[in-house]
Design a protein around this motif. Sequence first.
Motif, PDB file in Angstrom:
ATOM      1  N   SER A 158     -12.680  -6.893  11.595  1.00 33.52           N
ATOM      2  CA  SER A 158     -11.414  -7.076  12.288  1.00 33.52           C
ATOM      3  C   SER A 158     -10.476  -8.071  11.611  1.00 33.52           C
ATOM      4  CB  SER A 158     -11.654  -7.500  13.734  1.00 33.52           C
ATOM      5  OG  SER A 158     -12.086  -8.833  13.763  1.00 33.52           O
ATOM      6  N   TYR A 192      -8.188  -2.613  12.633  1.00 31.92           N
ATOM      7  CA  TYR A 192      -8.356  -2.383  14.055  1.00 31.92           C
ATOM      8  C   TYR A 192      -8.850  -0.940  14.214  1.00 31.92           C
ATOM      9  CZ  TYR A 192      -7.578  -2.620  19.045  1.00 31.92           C
ATOM     10  OH  TYR A 192      -7.771  -2.632  20.405  1.00 31.92           O
ATOM     11  N   LEU A 225     -10.307  -7.323  19.981  1.00 34.85           N
ATOM     12  CA  LEU A 225     -10.704  -8.360  19.038  1.00 34.85           C
ATOM     13  C   LEU A 225     -10.958  -9.656  19.788  1.00 34.85           C
ATOM     14  CD1 LEU A 225      -8.036  -7.574  16.332  1.00 34.85           C
ATOM     15  CD2 LEU A 225     -10.330  -6.631  16.588  1.00 34.85           C
ATOM     16  N   VAL A 280      -4.866  -4.451  10.825  1.00 40.56           N
ATOM     17  CA  VAL A 280      -4.758  -5.215  12.058  1.00 40.56           C
ATOM     18  C   VAL A 280      -3.301  -5.663  12.295  1.00 40.56           C
ATOM     19  CG1 VAL A 280      -5.380  -7.504  11.150  1.00 40.56           C
ATOM     20  CG2 VAL A 280      -6.091  -6.858  13.442  1.00 40.56           C
TER      21      VAL A 280
END
Lengths: 217, 217
Positions: free
Chosen positions: A40, A44, A80, A107
């Motif tokens: 992460s 994502y 996350l 991400v």
Amino acid sequence: MYIEYLPFWDGISALERDQIEKSSEIIHVPAGPLSLSKLSKKYYILAVTEGRVRVYMLAEDGKEITFYRISQGSFCTFPLEKDWNGCPQYEVLFQAELSTVLLCIPVQLHYKLMDTSVAYVKSQLYVERKCCARIFGIVNEMLSKHLESRVAGLLLEESRLCKTDKLKITHEMIARHLGSVREVITRVLKVLQKQNVLLLHRGVIQLTDIKKLQELL
Amino acid sequence: MYIEYLPFWDGISALERDQIEKSSEIIHVPAGPLSLSKLSKKYYILAVTEGRVRVYMLAEDGKEITFYRISQGSFCTFPLEKDWNGCPQYEVLFQAELSTVLLCIPVQLHYKLMDTSVAYVKSQLYVERKCCARIFGIVNEMLSKHLESRVAGLLLEESRLCKTDKLKITHEMIARHLGSVREVITRVLKVLQKQNVLLLHRGVIQLTDIKKLQELL
């Protein structure tokens, strides 16, 4: 491919679709613990396109319990660490049950979409609500069901997922799915064997009476 | 008032703020079951401005368990029935523990904001995530803690919420908070009384040793 996995696909702008198409990545992970914190930093996860992921909790006393399993072809959510915004977090963990393929976006793009796209944020809300409803189901089971019935449910799920009546699952693994301990599960399985519902072999549980097993639910 | 209760207030447009100000309503509900389905035909609840709401589950076998309690001054979420989108729903119910005041908006405005405002949808996602984390906590407790420790936790919470050491709470109500049954709770309370942690009076539980109670957690 995108429209098949991503429920928000029609709701985002052409530009956003283009951004996802250009920057998404297909990531292969071997069976085993899915180290999300490592992944992460860059990605994502949006969907499990192949394989299967188990989402489980590690409770304080070391017991595990499976919340749900994300099958191939599912849009999903893996909030996350920092998404939890300081909620008491407990250990919600992820395990690839098979060799698994994930559809991911950078991400940064995830956070951009979280700031700009109603459709994207809504899809996260809906999928998390679905997960939450499954956890309600777990609480319901823990309160209302005998362990025998929960073992029966798990064996039927396992048989459906693996498309076989000969389950390669250990007593230890069943305990981990159900928040129990191996000794107790072994006792329950022996009772079920006596009732001619299944046969216990070394490393394999053979379901011999699916109908009876369903009646135990 | 709005900025105090609504975390999305700064993120929505001036027009949206205006719409909320013009159409929001303050609704008083008496202590007792909160019949959300009746209310939700017209209103969507945004915050508990006075009083307290208990969010609990009614499991299949009739046992109840408290997921969390929404205190005065909290932005909250009460997903409407149709919001669950066909998830297995189980019975998640709401009860005003005291005479309670709710800040509501018309349900049409809620759906409009869900379609147009990223900040609004995000606030729903975050608050639901927080609720979900609390339910993880419940699962953790059910797996890892002895009932004695869970009773101690509840009594401390009750004392904090009601700002008193003399709790007007029945054994039956404790059982309903913890997904247990009255007989079992009575047994645990008697053990705690023997340990000089509390005194059992008719209709009242008097906490006599908060420190010892905290050590039981």
